[in-house]
Scaffold this active site. Structure first.
Site, PDB file in Angstrom:
ATOM      1  CB  SER A 116       5.448  -2.623   2.719  1.00 21.19           C
ATOM      2  OG  SER A 116       4.822  -2.697   1.979  1.00 21.19           O
ATOM      3  CD  GLU A 212       3.240   3.183   3.527  1.00 25.13           C
ATOM      4  OE1 GLU A 212       3.784   3.318   2.563  1.00 25.13           O
ATOM      5  OE2 GLU A 212       3.209   2.009   3.903  1.00 25.13           O
ATOM      6  CG  HIS A 277       5.346   1.770  -0.254  1.00 27.10           C
ATOM      7  ND1 HIS A 277       4.711   1.643   0.918  1.00 27.10           N
ATOM      8  CD2 HIS A 277       5.757   0.527  -0.723  1.00 27.10           C
ATOM      9  CE1 HIS A 277       4.462   0.543   1.233  1.00 27.10           C
ATOM     10  NE2 HIS A 277       5.111  -0.228   0.300  1.00 27.10           N
TER      11      HIS A 277
END
Length: 307
Positions: A116, A212, A277
């Site tokens: 992330s 992502e 995620h």
């Protein structure tokens, strides 16, 4: 793009430092994550400011200086074998330029894990230290604490990386084919935001790019991909692996965008590869030479992720 230096695998009793370079960390989840690490016969140590919260900006785990000091001290501690991020959120871009990269280079290679917002550090480790890293679950993340698949895939990568040289996702080919290259990537919005910064690589040429994101409107995903295309950053990429798009629009809306923006690259693209995620997220080594088979939805590493 060249393969990066692989750190050594972990052994029982290894000391791992848990740091919070981004957002504030829920104490109960941190404790649960520490219990998991101890159950793996690791010796986790928590950096001093992990549970802090910035006085003015509650989305940060303490001040930029404190987060940077925690990270650098953990990395430069000769007793520490690995540095694991507690969580993502936002904040690495504010502290990454405060790190002493020469001191961190002198400390030698270590295992580094996160995803992330931690995408910024993956890129910095690649460009500044030439070091391979692991895009995987974080110590205070819900997935790490509660999901067996996420736990076991990370554990195997850390302790017995030869057992997970082929990563099988169960995904499908958006564009079929095979490709070889060096793995890189992370969170799409952060790769776009990193363009033009001191730690950003010039392009993804020669790479197998993992993408992502979370919580983004489709037009914003379009903006990020278009920015990477317009900047020439995707020129020469060998293949693309698409992970999760959690809390974005329905995938029936996101998928045509991905096909539109990435299909013209003329390289294999695999979707739903199971990293990022999502529940049960797989650990993906970055900086490793590998072969992508989009039809089989597999990524096969030339060598184990860790020595």
């Amino acid at each position: 793009m060249r393969e990066l230096l692989r750190p050594a695998r972990l052994a029982p009793g290894a000391r791992v430092a848990v740091v919070a370079p981004s957002g504030p960390v829920p104490e109960e989840r941190l404790q649960a994550g520490l219990d998991v690490l101890r159950g793996w016969d690791l010796d986790p140590v928590v950096a001093p400011h992990v549970l802090n919260r910035h006085r003015d900006f509650g989305y940060l785990a303490g001040t930029d200086a404190d987060r940077a000091a925690d990270f650098q001290n953990a990395w430069c501690d000769p007793a520490v074998d690995a540095v694991l991020c507690a969580r993502g959120g936002y904040g690495v871009q504010r502290m990454v330029d405060l790190l002493d990269w020469e001191a961190m280079r002198a400390a030698g290679p270590k295992v580094f894990v996160g995803f992330s917002d931690i995408t910024v550090l993956h890129e910095a480790f690649a460009t500044r230290l030439g070091l391979a890293t692991l895009h995987g679950p974080m110590a205070a993340g819900i997935d790490f604490v509660k999901n067996t698949r996420a736990q076991e895939h990370l554990r195997a990568t850390l302790f017995a990386p030869e057992t997970v040289r082929t990563i099988a996702s169960g995904g499908t080919a958006l564009v079929p084919g095979r490709a070889r290259g060096v793995t890189l990537g992370g969170c799409l919005c952060l790769l776009a935001a990193e363009l033009g910064t001191p730690h950003a690589r010039a392009s993804a040429a020669g790479g197998l790019l993992c993408l992502e994101d979370v919580g983004e409107e489709t037009y914003r995903l379009d903006r990020y991909l278009t920015q990477l295309l317009r900047a020439g950053w995707l020129d020469g990429v060998r293949g693309v692996l698409l992970g999760s798009w959690e809390n974005c629009a329905e995938y029936t809306e996101v998928r045509p965008l991905l096909a539109d923006r990435l299909g013209a690259l003329g390289v294999p693209v695999v979707e739903d590869f199971g990293f990022g995620h999502c529940a049960g997220a797989l650990t993906i080594p970055f900086g490793a030479t590998a072969e992508l088979d989009a039809g089989a939805a597999t990524l096969t590493l030339d060598r184990p992720a860790l020595r």
